[in-house]
Scaffold this active site. Structure first.
Site, PDB file in Angstrom:
ATOM      1  N   HIS A 163      36.089  41.127  47.169  1.00  0.00           N
ATOM      2  CA  HIS A 163      36.305  42.041  46.030  1.00  0.00           C
ATOM      3  C   HIS A 163      35.613  43.363  46.332  1.00  0.00           C
ATOM      4  O   HIS A 163      34.399  43.477  46.215  1.00  0.00           O
ATOM      5  CB  HIS A 163      35.721  41.451  44.743  1.00  0.00           C
ATOM      6  CG  HIS A 163      35.967  42.296  43.531  1.00  0.00           C
ATOM      7  ND1 HIS A 163      36.306  41.758  42.315  1.00  0.00           N
ATOM      8  CD2 HIS A 163      35.936  43.637  43.333  1.00  0.00           C
ATOM      9  CE1 HIS A 163      36.468  42.735  41.433  1.00  0.00           C
ATOM     10  NE2 HIS A 163      36.231  43.887  42.036  1.00  0.00           N
ATOM     11  N   HIS A 200      36.088  47.913  46.170  1.00  0.00           N
ATOM     12  CA  HIS A 200      36.818  49.124  45.780  1.00  0.00           C
ATOM     13  C   HIS A 200      36.599  50.190  46.849  1.00  0.00           C
ATOM     14  O   HIS A 200      35.454  50.533  47.164  1.00  0.00           O
ATOM     15  CB  HIS A 200      36.312  49.642  44.433  1.00  0.00           C
ATOM     16  CG  HIS A 200      36.542  48.693  43.309  1.00  0.00           C
ATOM     17  ND1 HIS A 200      37.684  48.702  42.541  1.00  0.00           N
ATOM     18  CD2 HIS A 200      35.774  47.680  42.822  1.00  0.00           C
ATOM     19  CE1 HIS A 200      37.609  47.741  41.628  1.00  0.00           C
ATOM     20  NE2 HIS A 200      36.461  47.108  41.784  1.00  0.00           N
ATOM     21  N   LEU A 201      37.682  50.696  47.390  1.00  0.00           N
ATOM     22  CA  LEU A 201      37.602  51.737  48.422  1.00  0.00           C
ATOM     23  C   LEU A 201      38.055  53.103  47.911  1.00  0.00           C
ATOM     24  O   LEU A 201      37.796  54.118  48.552  1.00  0.00           O
ATOM     25  CB  LEU A 201      38.448  51.332  49.632  1.00  0.00           C
ATOM     26  CG  LEU A 201      37.927  50.114  50.402  1.00  0.00           C
ATOM     27  CD1 LEU A 201      38.973  49.610  51.381  1.00  0.00           C
ATOM     28  CD2 LEU A 201      36.636  50.450  51.132  1.00  0.00           C
ATOM     29  N   ASN A 238      43.129  49.292  41.641  1.00  0.00           N
ATOM     30  CA  ASN A 238      43.047  50.159  40.452  1.00  0.00           C
ATOM     31  C   ASN A 238      42.869  51.623  40.848  1.00  0.00           C
ATOM     32  O   ASN A 238      41.881  52.277  40.515  1.00  0.00           O
ATOM     33  CB  ASN A 238      41.935  49.700  39.497  1.00  0.00           C
ATOM     34  CG  ASN A 238      40.567  49.624  40.138  1.00  0.00           C
ATOM     35  OD1 ASN A 238      40.450  49.371  41.341  1.00  0.00           O
ATOM     36  ND2 ASN A 238      39.525  49.850  39.354  1.00  0.00           N
ATOM     37  N   HIS A 279      39.615  39.980  35.988  1.00  0.00           N
ATOM     38  CA  HIS A 279      38.445  40.621  35.382  1.00  0.00           C
ATOM     39  C   HIS A 279      38.260  39.929  34.038  1.00  0.00           C
ATOM     40  O   HIS A 279      39.008  40.167  33.097  1.00  0.00           O
ATOM     41  CB  HIS A 279      38.665  42.123  35.207  1.00  0.00           C
ATOM     42  CG  HIS A 279      37.473  42.820  34.628  1.00  0.00           C
ATOM     43  ND1 HIS A 279      36.706  43.721  35.343  1.00  0.00           N
ATOM     44  CD2 HIS A 279      36.882  42.733  33.408  1.00  0.00           C
ATOM     45  CE1 HIS A 279      35.716  44.152  34.587  1.00  0.00           C
ATOM     46  NE2 HIS A 279      35.806  43.564  33.407  1.00  0.00           N
ATOM     47  N   HIS A 289      33.520  38.542  39.862  1.00  0.00           N
ATOM     48  CA  HIS A 289      32.195  39.056  39.490  1.00  0.00           C
ATOM     49  C   HIS A 289      31.622  38.389  38.236  1.00  0.00           C
ATOM     50  O   HIS A 289      31.346  39.032  37.232  1.00  0.00           O
ATOM     51  CB  HIS A 289      32.202  40.578  39.327  1.00  0.00           C
ATOM     52  CG  HIS A 289      33.368  41.161  38.582  1.00  0.00           C
ATOM     53  ND1 HIS A 289      33.788  40.706  37.349  1.00  0.00           N
ATOM     54  CD2 HIS A 289      34.195  42.178  38.897  1.00  0.00           C
ATOM     55  CE1 HIS A 289      34.823  41.417  36.945  1.00  0.00           C
ATOM     56  NE2 HIS A 289      35.090  42.316  37.871  1.00  0.00           N
ATOM     57  N   LEU A 299      30.380  46.922  35.316  1.00  0.00           N
ATOM     58  CA  LEU A 299      31.112  46.038  34.410  1.00  0.00           C
ATOM     59  C   LEU A 299      31.669  44.862  35.200  1.00  0.00           C
ATOM     60  O   LEU A 299      32.262  45.084  36.260  1.00  0.00           O
ATOM     61  CB  LEU A 299      32.253  46.796  33.715  1.00  0.00           C
ATOM     62  CG  LEU A 299      31.812  47.851  32.701  1.00  0.00           C
ATOM     63  CD1 LEU A 299      33.000  48.662  32.210  1.00  0.00           C
ATOM     64  CD2 LEU A 299      31.093  47.201  31.518  1.00  0.00           C
ATOM     65  N   ASP A 354      32.170  43.699  44.676  1.00  0.00           N
ATOM     66  CA  ASP A 354      32.606  44.653  43.649  1.00  0.00           C
ATOM     67  C   ASP A 354      31.990  46.024  43.914  1.00  0.00           C
ATOM     68  O   ASP A 354      31.725  46.788  42.985  1.00  0.00           O
ATOM     69  CB  ASP A 354      32.257  44.165  42.240  1.00  0.00           C
ATOM     70  CG  ASP A 354      32.985  44.936  41.149  1.00  0.00           C
ATOM     71  OD1 ASP A 354      34.016  45.575  41.448  1.00  0.00           O
ATOM     72  OD2 ASP A 354      32.513  44.921  39.994  1.00  0.00           O
ATOM     73  N   ALA A 360      30.938  53.167  35.407  1.00  0.00           N
ATOM     74  CA  ALA A 360      30.449  51.826  35.732  1.00  0.00           C
ATOM     75  C   ALA A 360      30.750  51.501  37.186  1.00  0.00           C
ATOM     76  O   ALA A 360      31.868  51.697  37.651  1.00  0.00           O
ATOM     77  CB  ALA A 360      31.111  50.801  34.822  1.00  0.00           C
TER      78      ALA A 360
END
Length: 344
Positions: free
Chosen positions: A13, A15-16, A41, A136, A174, A219, A247, A263
């Site tokens: 998990h 985010h790039l 996202n 999520h 998460h 979050l 995350d 967040a």
């Protein structure tokens, strides 16, 4: 124990972001992990296999030379996702799952699912084809206290969902509460969970006592110490239902340090050392390899990595900041603090 060698870990998990951010985020993550589940996202979100493969190419363009980092892609589940898209995921070599964000739950989640019952036709296909649904796990009703949103999601959304679709492959992303840990333990093998480094190392006191510390704000939000203790217990238990998912979520310093800060914790640069510290603090370092390198690959039906990494026990000062975007900075998790482990 002064050193430990593991099969190279994966991040299930991460985010790039996109565009200029990839220049920072991709090398940071690729230095730590062989593979990563890359969250969809973006603005606009990654909603089809074709869009996911195009995003993968943009990521690969920033992988350092000589590094074999393998981005694993995910689609963004919306009210309008077609059941046929599930078949395309199943047939894809590089797309592994679909991510459900309740609308408004987190960064760039406005296109998320408004009512899970609206998308049961797609979920039927996920169950049939055994494509993982990544969740999520928070409700988003304004009247629900932010510290209760995960528990309410388990009771009001996930429990009924699994009664309707008992063979659905689910990753509860998460997790932050004892409630979520115990829920996952009670389910069959088709339900698993990821755990972040910040939820193993810190609790809400770290964020709120002695002044608000925005770089601990993520979050789902950090919870009380009793929940942190339970998360450590399950992460270090050797139970294959729990595996690594950072995350890691990049935001520029000025987006975190303001009156309405974003967040997300940026843990990618030192992720495996952060996890090593958490496992070492409870005397369970020998359990790190399963959590970091075995269980996620097994759940996704992918081969375990064959390359290895070595961590040595020595002081490792986390930088105060890194360059990010155009003339901006990003503050990593635990900035300016010393970790006890270093990846060599």
């Amino acid at each position: 124990m002064n050193s430990i060698t593991l099969l190279q870990p994966d991040d299930w998990h991460a985010h790039l972001r996109d565009g200029l951010a990839l220049k920072r985020t991709v090398p940071d993550l690729a230095k730590q992990f062989a593979r990563a589940i890359c969250m969809p996202n973006l603005v606009p979100p990654v909603k089809t296999v074709e869009e996911a493969l195009a995003y993968r190419e943009r990521i690969l363009a920033h992988v350092p030379e000589g590094n074999n980092f393998d981005p694993r892609m995910v689609l963004y589940f919306t009210d309008h996702t077609s059941p046929d898209e599930v078949r395309k995921i199943k047939e894809s070599e590089h797309v592994n799952a679909i991510k459900l964000y309740p609308a408004g739950a987190t960064t760039n989640s406005d296109n998320g699912v408004s009512d899970i019952r609206k998308v049961y036709a797609v979920i039927e296909q996920l169950e049939e084809h055994q494509v993982p649904l990544l969740l999520h796990g928070e409700v988003t009703h304004n009247h629900v206290d932010i510290f209760d949103r995960e528990k309410r999601f388990l009771d009001e959304v996930l429990s009924p969902l699994l009664k309707q679709f008992p063979k659905l492959k689910v990753v509860l992303e998460h997790i932050t509460t004892s409630d979520a840990a115990h829920f996952v333990l009670e389910q069959d093998r088709n339900v698993a969970a990821t755990i972040t480094p910040q939820h193993l190392l810190f609790n809400r006191n770290d964020m709120l006592v002695g002044g608000i510390k925005p770089h601990f704000y993520c979050l789902p939000i950090l919870k009380r110490q009793t929940h942190q203790t339970t998360l450590l217990e399950v992460a270090t238990s050797g139970n294959p239902k729990f595996f690594l998912g950072t995350d890691s979520a990049p935001h520029a310093q000025n987006a975190k340090e303001n009156a309405c800060g974003c967040a997300g914790c940026y843990s990618a640069p030192n992720a495996i050392e952060l996890y090593a510290q958490a496992f070492d603090q409870v005397g369970k370092l020998e359990r790190l390899e399963g959590f970091a390198s075995h269980f996620g690959a097994d759940f996704y039906g992918l081969p375990r990595n064959t390359s290895t990494i070595t961590l040595v026990k020595e002081d490792n000062l986390v930088p105060e900041s890194f360059d990010y975007l155009d003339n901006q900075k990003i503050i990593p998790l635990h900035a300016g603090k010393t970790l006890q482990w270093r990846k060599v």
